[in-house]
Design a protein around this motif. Structure first.
Motif: not given
Length: 172
Positions: A98-103, A126-130
């Protein structure tokens, strides 16, 4: 506009999901495939509907006495082609990464990614903050399909072309 603003629901399963259930999910949602997540919940592969169709059809094609008619016994035989198999089993024959992109990626970054990877869809995470502190991994928000992105790049599609014809109407 960011990737998170374009995501849509899309069928997602894990490697250990039942293959027949995955096929039913794709069919029920009328999608072109299913996004496969690894044990950590991250995008691992795309299992195209065409691969599921090929696996189902192989049962009938390999039958030494095909009926030539798609009747109820034939349907039951096709189901057996996936019965007891996992999504992981189906990916052994063909794995589409799969191609993956950041939110936070932009529409143009998504377009460039699709073009580069020749991908029909992009999983948005989406990467969680912290995250360095919490150790939490990314979360899949959904998928951006090529048609959804094209719609965005073109602006909302018009119901008629400049000559007043419907885009689906044949030209003469």
């Amino acid at each position: 506009m960011r990737a998170r603003d374009l995501v849509a629901e899309y069928p997602m399963v894990t490697l250990d999901s039942d293959a027949l259930d995955a096929a039913r999910l794709v069919a029920a949602q009328r999608q072109t495939g299913v996004l496969v997540l690894d044990a950590g919940g991250e995008p691992f592969a795309v299992l195209p509907a065409s691969s599921l169709v090929a696996l189902l059809a192989s049962r009938v094609i390999d039958d030494p006495e095909p009926d030539g008619v798609f009747d109820q016994p034939c349907v039951c035989r096709t189901h057996r082609a996936l019965a007891g198999r996992t999504v992981r089993d189906c990916l052994r024959h063909e794995k589409t990464l799969p191609s993956v992109a950041d939110s936070e990626d932009t529409v143009l970054e998504i377009a460039a990614l699709m073009a580069r990877d020749r991908s029909r869809l992009v999983a948005v995470i989406e990467y969680p903050k912290g995250r360095a502190i919490s150790g939490a991994g990314p979360r899949v928000l959904g998928v951006i399909t090529d048609s959804r992105l094209l719609e965005q790049l073109l602006g909302r599609t018009r119901s008629t072309d400049p000559n007043g014809r419907s885009p689906s109407a044949p030209t003469t």
